[in-house]
Scaffold this motif. Structure first.
Motif, PDB file in Angstrom:
ATOM      1  N   SER A 296       0.833  -1.201   0.000  1.00 30.64           N
ATOM      2  CA  SER A 296       0.000   0.000   0.000  1.00 30.64           C
ATOM      3  C   SER A 296       0.870   1.254   0.000  1.00 30.64           C
ATOM      4  O   SER A 296       0.503   2.276  -0.582  1.00 30.64           O
ATOM      5  CB  SER A 296      -0.951  -0.010   1.195  1.00 30.64           C
TER       6      SER A 296
ATOM      7  N   THR B 127       0.900   4.478  -2.671  1.00 34.31           N
ATOM      8  CA  THR B 127       0.863   5.907  -2.308  1.00 34.31           C
ATOM      9  C   THR B 127       1.943   6.686  -3.052  1.00 34.31           C
ATOM     10  O   THR B 127       1.710   7.821  -3.472  1.00 34.31           O
ATOM     11  CB  THR B 127       1.020   6.127  -0.791  1.00 34.31           C
TER      12      THR B 127
ATOM     13  N   THR C  20       0.675   6.995  -6.745  1.00 36.15           N
ATOM     14  CA  THR C  20      -0.532   7.789  -6.958  1.00 36.15           C
ATOM     15  C   THR C  20      -0.482   9.180  -6.339  1.00 36.15           C
ATOM     16  O   THR C  20      -1.254  10.058  -6.722  1.00 36.15           O
ATOM     17  CB  THR C  20      -1.766   7.071  -6.377  1.00 36.15           C
TER      18      THR C  20
ATOM     19  N   GLU D 133      -1.453   9.746  -3.376  1.00 35.67           N
ATOM     20  CA  GLU D 133      -2.529   9.777  -2.377  1.00 35.67           C
ATOM     21  C   GLU D 133      -1.960   9.531  -0.985  1.00 35.67           C
ATOM     22  O   GLU D 133      -0.868   8.999  -0.825  1.00 35.67           O
ATOM     23  CB  GLU D 133      -3.565   8.689  -2.686  1.00 35.67           C
TER      24      GLU D 133
ATOM     25  N   HIS E 190      -1.671   7.612   2.561  1.00 30.91           N
ATOM     26  CA  HIS E 190      -1.729   6.191   2.885  1.00 30.91           C
ATOM     27  C   HIS E 190      -3.081   5.806   3.478  1.00 30.91           C
ATOM     28  O   HIS E 190      -3.637   4.759   3.129  1.00 30.91           O
ATOM     29  CB  HIS E 190      -0.591   5.820   3.845  1.00 30.91           C
TER      30      HIS E 190
ATOM     31  N   ILE F 138      -5.543   5.184   0.745  1.00 28.61           N
ATOM     32  CA  ILE F 138      -5.313   3.918   0.050  1.00 28.61           C
ATOM     33  C   ILE F 138      -5.848   2.757   0.882  1.00 28.61           C
ATOM     34  O   ILE F 138      -6.514   1.856   0.364  1.00 28.61           O
ATOM     35  CB  ILE F 138      -3.820   3.716  -0.267  1.00 28.61           C
TER      36      ILE F 138
END
Length: 60
Positions: free
Chosen positions: A25, A29, A32, A34, A36, A39
């Motif tokens: 994960s 991150t 992307t 994003e 964590h 996600i």
């Protein structure tokens, strides 16, 4: 951090398939951009949907 695993091919029930792809994960991150926690939330949503469809869940 969760390992995110996707398998392709006909034998999805085996944990160690030759064509198994995985990433954590945290790696997602980085790719992307994003956060964590977002996600992880999406992984939980995917697992809920997979369970309803009788599909294999994301490994945790």
């Amino acid at each position: 951090m969760r390992p995110i695993t996707s398998t392709s091919g006909t034998d999805r029930d085996q944990n160690k398939s030759q064509d198994q792809l995985s990433m954590t994960s945290r790696e997602i991150t980085q790719i992307t951009g994003e956060e964590h926690q977002h996600i992880l939330r999406e992984c939980d949503v995917l697992n809920d949907n997979y369970e309803r469809l009788a599909l294999l869940k994301i490994e945790q």
